[in-house]
Design a protein around this motif. Structure first.
Motif, mmCIF file in Angstrom:
data_model
loop_
_atom_site.group_PDB
_atom_site.id
_atom_site.type_symbol
_atom_site.label_atom_id
_atom_site.label_comp_id
_atom_site.label_asym_id
_atom_site.label_seq_id
_atom_site.Cartn_x
_atom_site.Cartn_y
_atom_site.Cartn_z
ATOM 1 N N ILE A 280 8.733 23.373 0.432
ATOM 2 C CA ILE A 280 9.680 23.344 1.410
ATOM 3 C C ILE A 280 9.064 22.044 1.173
ATOM 4 N N VAL A 281 10.033 21.255 1.843
ATOM 5 C CA VAL A 281 10.211 19.994 2.116
ATOM 6 C C VAL A 281 9.996 19.266 3.759
ATOM 7 N N LEU A 282 8.930 18.845 4.451
ATOM 8 C CA LEU A 282 8.782 18.441 5.765
ATOM 9 C C LEU A 282 9.574 17.022 6.092
ATOM 10 N N SER A 283 9.725 16.644 6.528
ATOM 11 C CA SER A 283 9.696 15.151 6.831
ATOM 12 C C SER A 283 8.952 14.353 7.528
ATOM 13 N N GLN A 284 7.838 13.586 7.899
ATOM 14 C CA GLN A 284 6.766 12.951 8.565
ATOM 15 C C GLN A 284 7.722 12.116 9.335
ATOM 16 N N ALA A 285 7.544 12.005 10.866
ATOM 17 C CA ALA A 285 7.619 11.439 11.777
ATOM 18 C C ALA A 285 7.894 10.447 12.157
ATOM 19 N N ASN B 232 1.080 -1.231 0.281
ATOM 20 C CA ASN B 232 -0.068 -0.066 0.380
ATOM 21 C C ASN B 232 0.772 1.398 0.045
ATOM 22 N N SER B 233 -0.015 2.467 -0.246
ATOM 23 C CA SER B 233 0.762 3.366 -0.425
ATOM 24 C C SER B 233 0.460 4.873 -0.058
ATOM 25 N N ALA B 234 1.105 5.467 0.917
ATOM 26 C CA ALA B 234 1.148 6.882 1.701
ATOM 27 C C ALA B 234 1.260 7.902 0.715
ATOM 28 N N PRO B 235 -0.421 8.679 0.465
ATOM 29 C CA PRO B 235 0.465 9.757 -0.324
ATOM 30 C C PRO B 235 1.184 10.871 0.168
ATOM 31 N N VAL B 236 1.968 11.484 -0.894
ATOM 32 C CA VAL B 236 2.453 12.584 -0.262
ATOM 33 C C VAL B 236 1.951 13.874 -0.367
ATOM 34 N N LYS B 237 1.873 14.424 0.945
ATOM 35 C CA LYS B 237 0.602 15.444 0.925
ATOM 36 C C LYS B 237 0.981 16.705 0.500
ATOM 37 N N GLN B 238 0.576 17.327 -0.712
ATOM 38 C CA GLN B 238 1.225 18.577 -1.192
ATOM 39 C C GLN B 238 0.204 19.979 -0.819
ATOM 40 N N THR B 239 0.800 20.468 -0.438
ATOM 41 C CA THR B 239 -0.201 22.377 -0.158
ATOM 42 C C THR B 239 0.351 23.243 -1.090
ATOM 43 N N TYR C 248 5.696 6.493 10.905
ATOM 44 C CA TYR C 248 5.641 5.516 9.931
ATOM 45 C C TYR C 248 4.666 5.629 8.609
ATOM 46 N N PRO C 249 4.527 6.146 7.482
ATOM 47 C CA PRO C 249 6.267 5.780 6.900
ATOM 48 C C PRO C 249 6.784 6.689 6.530
ATOM 49 N N TYR C 250 6.803 7.377 7.516
ATOM 50 C CA TYR C 250 8.382 9.119 7.096
ATOM 51 C C TYR C 250 7.857 9.228 5.553
ATOM 52 N N CYS C 251 6.589 9.278 4.827
ATOM 53 C CA CYS C 251 6.399 10.283 3.629
ATOM 54 C C CYS C 251 6.988 11.838 4.034
ATOM 55 N N ASP C 252 7.015 12.835 3.227
ATOM 56 C CA ASP C 252 7.228 13.967 2.747
ATOM 57 C C ASP C 252 6.214 14.978 2.362
ATOM 58 N N SER C 253 6.542 15.883 3.783
ATOM 59 C CA SER C 253 4.625 16.595 2.865
ATOM 60 C C SER C 253 5.824 17.799 2.439
ATOM 61 N N ILE C 254 5.330 18.133 0.496
ATOM 62 C CA ILE C 254 5.116 19.552 0.077
ATOM 63 C C ILE C 254 4.121 20.724 0.337
ATOM 64 N N ILE C 255 4.976 22.136 0.989
ATOM 65 C CA ILE C 255 5.017 23.147 1.019
ATOM 66 C C ILE C 255 5.226 23.591 -0.439
#
Length: 167
Positions: free
Chosen positions: A90-95, A53-60, A97-104
């Motif tokens: 700005i790329v934020l690493s999630q703290a 399964n995949s968790a989406p990269v959150k883009q704002t 699991y699965p530690y996916c990035d968020s992009i603002i």
């Protein structure tokens, strides 16, 4: 000799970040359900079902920040100023699991405000109105609000009267 394992022996499903792969049995697998053939050292086949399964990269997208030269805005605890003019991410690493990035993402537009108003005539006995002419300004009042403060002299000091928004 070939045999097939039952689904109770299938590996646990895994969660990865979007656009990544999961390594299992020496192969990389994208998100999805995969029939995986494993071969034992004795040459026997074993077929298991791997669920990735995949968790989406959150883009704002924040849009544009219109800043004067001295302005600073904080985005994700990062100070942003006219030194970063243009498109920014700005790329934020999630703290967790699965530690996916968020992009603002956002744009920084620096305003060079150069407002000029011709000196109005002094109000006196003969007149009680003044027309302000800001035609030499580099500011569009409909885009960036322009205010004028009105003061009057009360014998020895200036007294504020009102602030007017020019539209």
């Amino acid at each position: 000799m070939k045999y097939t394992r039952t689904t109770s022996e299938d590996p646990d499903s895994v969660l990865i970040c979007e656009n990544e792969t999961y390594s299992y049995g020496g192969q990389n697998y994208p998100p999805g359900i995969h029939e995986v053939v494993l071969i034992t050292p004795e040459g026997c086949d074993s077929v298991v079902t791997l669920t990735v399964n995949s968790a989406p990269v959150k883009q704002t997208e924040l849009g544009a920040f219109y800043l004067c030269e001295s302005d600073i805005v904080m985005v994700a605890n990062t100070p942003i100023s006219c030194n970063q003019q243009g498109s920014q991410e700005i790329v934020l690493s999630q703290a967790a699991y699965p530690y996916c990035d968020s992009i603002i993402s956002f744009d920084v537009v620096c305003l060079s405000l150069d407002a000029y108003v011709f000196d109005p005539p002094i109000l006196g006995v003969d007149g009680d109105t003044v027309e302000l002419d800001g035609s030499n300004s580099l500011v569009d009042p409909s885009f960036y609000p322009t205010y004028f403060d009105w003061f009057k002299v009360n014998t020895t000091s200036w007294q504020w009267e009102e602030t007017v928004l020019i539209t």
